[in-house]
Design an enzyme around this catalytic site. Structure first.
Site, mmCIF file in Angstrom:
data_model
loop_
_atom_site.group_PDB
_atom_site.id
_atom_site.type_symbol
_atom_site.label_atom_id
_atom_site.label_comp_id
_atom_site.label_asym_id
_atom_site.label_seq_id
_atom_site.Cartn_x
_atom_site.Cartn_y
_atom_site.Cartn_z
ATOM 1 N N SER A 107 9.166 18.057 -35.151
ATOM 2 C CA SER A 107 10.410 17.806 -34.416
ATOM 3 C C SER A 107 10.753 16.325 -34.396
ATOM 4 C CB SER A 107 10.287 18.337 -32.985
ATOM 5 O OG SER A 107 9.433 17.509 -32.212
ATOM 6 N N LYS A 108 9.726 15.478 -34.323
ATOM 7 C CA LYS A 108 9.960 14.037 -34.295
ATOM 8 C C LYS A 108 10.177 13.495 -35.706
ATOM 9 C CE LYS A 108 9.970 12.954 -29.968
ATOM 10 N NZ LYS A 108 11.155 12.292 -29.385
ATOM 11 N N TYR A 115 5.357 19.345 -32.622
ATOM 12 C CA TYR A 115 5.853 18.060 -32.110
ATOM 13 C C TYR A 115 6.075 17.079 -33.260
ATOM 14 C CZ TYR A 115 6.360 13.930 -29.179
ATOM 15 O OH TYR A 115 6.844 12.795 -28.583
ATOM 16 N N ALA A 116 5.091 16.986 -34.160
ATOM 17 C CA ALA A 116 5.219 16.076 -35.312
ATOM 18 C C ALA A 116 6.457 16.429 -36.131
ATOM 19 C CB ALA A 116 3.963 16.151 -36.173
ATOM 20 N N SER A 128 8.966 9.050 -32.429
ATOM 21 C CA SER A 128 7.550 8.962 -32.085
ATOM 22 C C SER A 128 6.737 8.627 -33.323
ATOM 23 C CB SER A 128 7.063 10.287 -31.513
ATOM 24 O OG SER A 128 5.647 10.249 -31.388
ATOM 25 N N ILE A 162 2.430 4.948 -24.707
ATOM 26 C CA ILE A 162 3.187 4.298 -23.623
ATOM 27 C C ILE A 162 2.898 5.068 -22.332
ATOM 28 C CG2 ILE A 162 5.493 3.721 -22.745
ATOM 29 C CD1 ILE A 162 4.855 2.165 -25.270
#
Lengths: 249, 232
Positions: free
Chosen positions: A156-157, A153-154, A140, A186
């Site tokens: 983990s990605k 999230y940042a 991501s 997306i």
């Protein structure tokens, strides 16, 4: 005639993974996909069968090493090898740093990063045995910008970037190709959750240089390119699929 | 050398045991800061930390750190204030992916990611109250080039850098700056344009500079400290 390719898609019953599964099944590859969501997985198998297409589904908890290893062993037994691994499993729960609890942090890291580690760890010996293999990670743009759902999230990605580079540094000369597709903005269920109203979506569109939301075809095209021979000199790269969002706006 | 005056500042250093941590403590002591730091007294268990306090030449143990809740922060000297966090915690496996066990992976994620996350989360409310703070995460160029191929270490460091960016966005409104220093840990001298490895004091110097008002507009950055290697 060229040998049928065996493609394993982890997290293939929804979103980006699902679109890619449908695309490859339509082209007649041996497609194997996994997902935690059994119903969605079986529904996709049935949907493809109605069109005369085939895919094999395994229910899969990516946070379970034994489960991952078991599935990959079964796939190798049944299909002989794994030519391409597409890793698309991921979760997000939008939380501010203040709201974020340790269990949510840990779960996001476990699914998005540790799950990826398990999958790559399980396929590498098999790919080395066949002196080749292609790994495509769905990452991501959040890893680059720190946006998109929170610190958890940042992180983990972001972890996928270093993982990819470590694999590339160790196994490039042994025939392992590995790259990362980094979609942003997306049209997926994940995006719907982050931008639930038409108004919020329209605001987002105005921030995207090409003034539109990306589609699942955009990501599938990118995966197809990285999975093809045409991209064989591309290694260890991050391909942003973002309409210019990350660096131009 | 510029002398920085950090009297009345409290610095929290995650990991004061290793070479770089020791150098950080020496440098901040010289600048007049009071220092809290984590130390491991049971080397066989990386998850047990003792919190220590150093003010000038006097230092004392405060007690074990409980990561489950922030109660250990109560009763600290100068708890009314923590100005600077330096996260210098790290461990690695020294192995390639095939040989890294799930337990070893988990340990790297715990030390390199979970512990910093939990500690930063416990301390930032204080910084928010102060409307002032600086956080430094020490990373590695392994996040960019894979380093020695230790997948767990490289992944933990690129995750840390992305966490760093997300944090810098979220905490900016409380005037908390968040930056990272990325060190070429596994580079060999002959691959580095400057022809030698970085010293602990060079790492500590950059960290110190980033935590002073000299760097007051720097936020969300990862500073490469690699002798020119990564982009060479």
């Amino acid at each position: 005639m060229e040998r049928k390719k065996a493609i394993l898609v982890i997290g293939g019953a929804a979103g980006i993974g699902k679109d890619y599964v449908k695309n490859r099944a339509a082209r007649g590859d041996s497609v194997i996909f996994t997902d935690l969501n059994k119903e969605a997985g079986e529904a996709l198998v049935n949907e493809l069968a109605l069109k005369g297409k085939e895919a094999t589904f395994f229910q899969h908890d990516v946070t379970d090493w034994e489960n991952t290893k078991g599935i990959i062993n079964k796939v190798i037994k049944q299909f002989g090898r794994i030519d391409t691994l597409v890793h698309s499993a991921g979760i997000t729960v939008s939380k501010s740093f203040e709201e974020l609890t340790f269990p949510t942090w840990k779960k996001t890291i476990s699914v998005n990063l540790t799950g990826l580690f398990y999958a790559v760890k399980a396929v590498i010996p098999e790919m080395l045995h066949h002196k080749g293999g292609n790994i495509i990670i769905i990452g991501s743009g959040s890893a680059i910008t720190g946006t998109g759902g929170g610190v958890h999230y940042a992180a983990s990605k972001g972890g996928a970037f270093g993982l990819m580079r470590a694999i590339a540094s160790k196994y490039s000369h042994l025939g392992i190709k590995i790259n990362l597709v980094a979609p942003r903005v997306i049209q997926t269920e994940m995006l719907d959750r982050l931008y639930p109203t038409e108004e919020s979506l329209e605001k987002l569109v105005q921030k995207i240089p090409v003034r539109k939301i990306g589609t699942l075809s955009d990501t599938t095209n990118a995966i197809n390119f990285l999975a093809s021979k045409e991209s064989d000199f591309i290694q260890g790269q991050v391909l942003l699929i973002d309409g210019g969002r990350t660096f131009l706006s | 050398m510029i002398q920085f005056d950090l009297q009345n500042k409290v610095v929290f250093v995650f990991d004061g045991d290793h070479q770089v941590g020791k150098e950080i403590i020496r440098l901040y002591t010289e600048a007049g800061a009071k220092i809290l730091f984590l130390s491991r007294t049971a080397p066989e268990d990386e998850s047990i930390f003792i919190l220590k306090y150093k003010d000038g030449s006097s230092s004392n143990d405060i007690g074990p750190v409980n990561l489950e809740n922030s109660s250990f922060l109560q009763g600290l000297p100068d708890l009314h204030q923590i100005d600077i966090i330096i996260n210098n915690l790290e461990t690695d496996t020294g192995k390639e992916i095939i040989d890294i066990t799930p337990e070893e992976w988990e340990n790297v994620m715990f030390i390199n990611l979970d512990v910093p996350f939990q500690l930063i989360k416990m301390i930032t409310p204080l910084m928010e109250k102060q409307n002032d703070g600086v956080i430094i995460n020490v990373s590695s160029t392994s996040a960019i080039d894979g380093g020695n191929g230790d997948t767990a270490y490289a992944a933990s460091k690129s995750a840390l850098e992305s966490m760093n960016k997300a944090l810098s966005r979220e905490l900016a409104s409380s005037n908390i700056r968040v930056n990272a220093v990325s060190v070429g840990k596994y580079d060999t001298s002959d691959s580095i344009p400057l022809g030698r490895k970085v010293t602990a004091s060079e790492i500590a110097n950059i960290i110190l500079m980033l935590t002073t008002p000299m760097a007051s507009y720097m936020n969300g950055q990862t500073i490469l400290l690699d002798g020119g290697k990564t982009l060479a």
